[in-house]
Design an enzyme around this catalytic site. Structure first.
Site, short mmCIF file in Angstrom:
data_model
loop_
_atom_site.label_atom_id
_atom_site.label_comp_id
_atom_site.label_asym_id
_atom_site.label_seq_id
_atom_site.Cartn_x
_atom_site.Cartn_y
_atom_site.Cartn_z
N ALA A 32 0.76 -1.24 0.26
CA ALA A 32 0.25 -0.30 -0.02
C ALA A 32 1.03 1.39 -0.20
O ALA A 32 0.96 2.11 0.43
CB ALA A 32 -0.87 -0.37 0.83
N HIS A 37 7.19 5.59 1.71
CA HIS A 37 7.78 4.79 1.40
C HIS A 37 9.11 5.03 -0.33
O HIS A 37 10.07 4.39 -0.24
CB HIS A 37 6.98 3.64 0.77
CG HIS A 37 6.04 2.80 1.71
ND1 HIS A 37 4.84 2.64 1.60
CD2 HIS A 37 6.13 1.84 2.48
CE1 HIS A 37 4.82 2.99 2.57
NE2 HIS A 37 5.44 1.38 3.48
N LYS A 151 8.78 7.42 10.54
CA LYS A 151 7.61 7.53 10.88
C LYS A 151 7.54 6.15 12.27
O LYS A 151 7.01 6.74 12.82
CB LYS A 151 7.69 7.28 9.91
CG LYS A 151 5.69 6.95 9.62
CD LYS A 151 5.16 7.69 10.08
CE LYS A 151 3.10 7.47 10.38
NZ LYS A 151 2.62 6.21 10.94
P1 AMP Z 1 5.53 -0.10 6.41
O1 AMP Z 1 4.97 -0.65 5.30
O2 AMP Z 1 4.31 0.74 7.05
O3 AMP Z 1 5.81 -0.99 7.97
O4 AMP Z 1 6.72 1.36 6.44
C1 AMP Z 1 7.98 0.50 5.75
C2 AMP Z 1 9.21 1.72 5.69
O5 AMP Z 1 8.11 2.87 5.64
C3 AMP Z 1 9.48 1.47 7.52
O6 AMP Z 1 10.26 1.84 7.61
C4 AMP Z 1 8.78 2.83 7.58
O7 AMP Z 1 9.30 3.05 8.98
C5 AMP Z 1 8.40 3.65 6.59
N1 AMP Z 1 7.20 5.20 6.46
C6 AMP Z 1 6.18 4.78 6.50
N2 AMP Z 1 5.68 5.80 6.01
C7 AMP Z 1 6.29 6.71 5.94
C8 AMP Z 1 6.16 7.98 5.51
N3 AMP Z 1 5.34 8.68 6.29
N4 AMP Z 1 7.53 9.55 5.81
C9 AMP Z 1 8.84 8.06 5.91
N5 AMP Z 1 8.91 6.82 5.65
C10 AMP Z 1 7.82 6.24 6.50
#
Ligand code: AMP
Length: 286
Positions: A32, A37, A151
């Site tokens: 998503a 990301h 984040k």
């Molecule tokens: P997730 O898909 O939520 O597991 O996130 C994957 C990676 O993307 C993790 O390292 C998160 O910290 C990073 N991430 C998610 N949202 C953000 C954001 N708004 N800004 C920067 N990094 C993000």
């Protein structure tokens, strides 16, 4: 972009890359995808010759089964976004590739206070599952660099500690939080916010900013109390708003005694649980 589902195919490909001297950057995600990301992918692209992104909605880190079921899955769109950033490899394995029956992937690490506060209180078992999947993915991908977002500050701190304890040969890179125009931190969960609630959700960012602006005048406990009050209204309900030492993640009582201070919060916005944070003092990499 090369799309791979099986561990052995990915490992073959990566060992070929490494034999030809290429530095491999890795961005693990749950899909998503959004600009947050993609900022990690861009950072990895700028520092590495080959970038691997994984999409895996890890069942072991969800303490709530319905949260796992409702987690958004948008693979076709994710592929387009990753291609637009010239990602080299997308690894999107099924559960039994990550956790084959014959392999014991459980970890028994001691993280001190890091996994016991904040998210650790409200999402029991979450960090065990998160550390387990990050370790397993690192074993599979064997990257030179691992890119993670601020984040998820507590997640980053725990992965940093895991890498240190296990002496894993990977450099962890912290990437800044990417926000919507109104300040709401980008998250895969934002798309599930009710429209009316979404319009008010920037209160979280505003409260973090207001807290940062007042650290010279007020003590941490006053700022925490004021923020909890501000975030408690209509459909909004904070679970915690903690001003913590940026390394130990323990609550602080005095700004002067700490070089790195971070505020972390989790807020229910209607049915959706949002997290955010801000460094109030210092710099993680100093
Ligand atoms: P997730 O898909 O939520 O597991 O996130 C994957 C990676 O993307 C993790 O390292 C998160 O910290 C990073 N991430 C998610 N949202 C953000 C954001 N708004 N800004 C920067 N990094 C993000």
């Amino acid at each position: 972009m090369i799309l791979l589902k099986e561990v052995k195919d990915l490992q073959n490909y990566i060992s070929h890359l490494k034999r030809t001297g290429r530095k491999v950057g890795f961005v693990p995600t749950m899909g998503a995808l959004h600009q947050g990301h993609l900022s990690l992918i861009s950072k990895a692209k700028s520092e590495c010759e080959a970038v691997v992104c994984s999409i895996f909605v890890n069942p072991t880190q969800f303490n709530d089964q319905s949260d796992l079921n409702k987690y958004p899955r948008t693979l076709d769109q994710d592929i387009e976004l990753l291609e637009s950033k010239q990602t080299d490899i997308l690894f999107f394995p099924p559960v039994d590739e990550v956790y084959p029956k014959e392999l014991d992937t459980t970890l028994s690490l001691e993280f001190g206070s890091l996994d016991k506060v904040m998210e650790g209180i409200f999402r029991p078992g979450h960090f065990d599952g998160m550390a387990q999947v990050v370790k397993r993915l690192l074993d599979i991908v064997d990257p030179d660099r691992l890119y993670m977002g601020q984040k998820d500050y507590q997640q980053f701190s725990i992965v940093n500690e895991m890498i240190r304890q296990l002496k894993l040969p990977v450099k962890l890179v912290l990437c800044p939080i990417i926000r919507e125009e109104d300040g709401l931190a980008m998250s895969s969960r934002n798309r599930r916010l009710d429209q009316k609630i979404r319009l008010k959700a920037n209160i979280i960012y505003q409260t973090l900013i207001a807290t940062k602006e007042q650290i010279e005048e007020k003590d941490p406990s006053t700022l925490m109390d004021e923020a909890i009050k501000k975030l408690t209204f209509a459909d909004f309900k904070p679970e915690y708003f903690d001003i913590v030492d940026g390394f130990t993640l323990e609550r602080i009582t005095n700004f002067n005694d700490h070089e790195l201070v971070t505020v972390c919060t989790a807020v229910w916005a209607g049915e959706i649980r949002l997290i955010d944070n801000m460094i109030l003092k210092g710099n993680y990499n100093d």
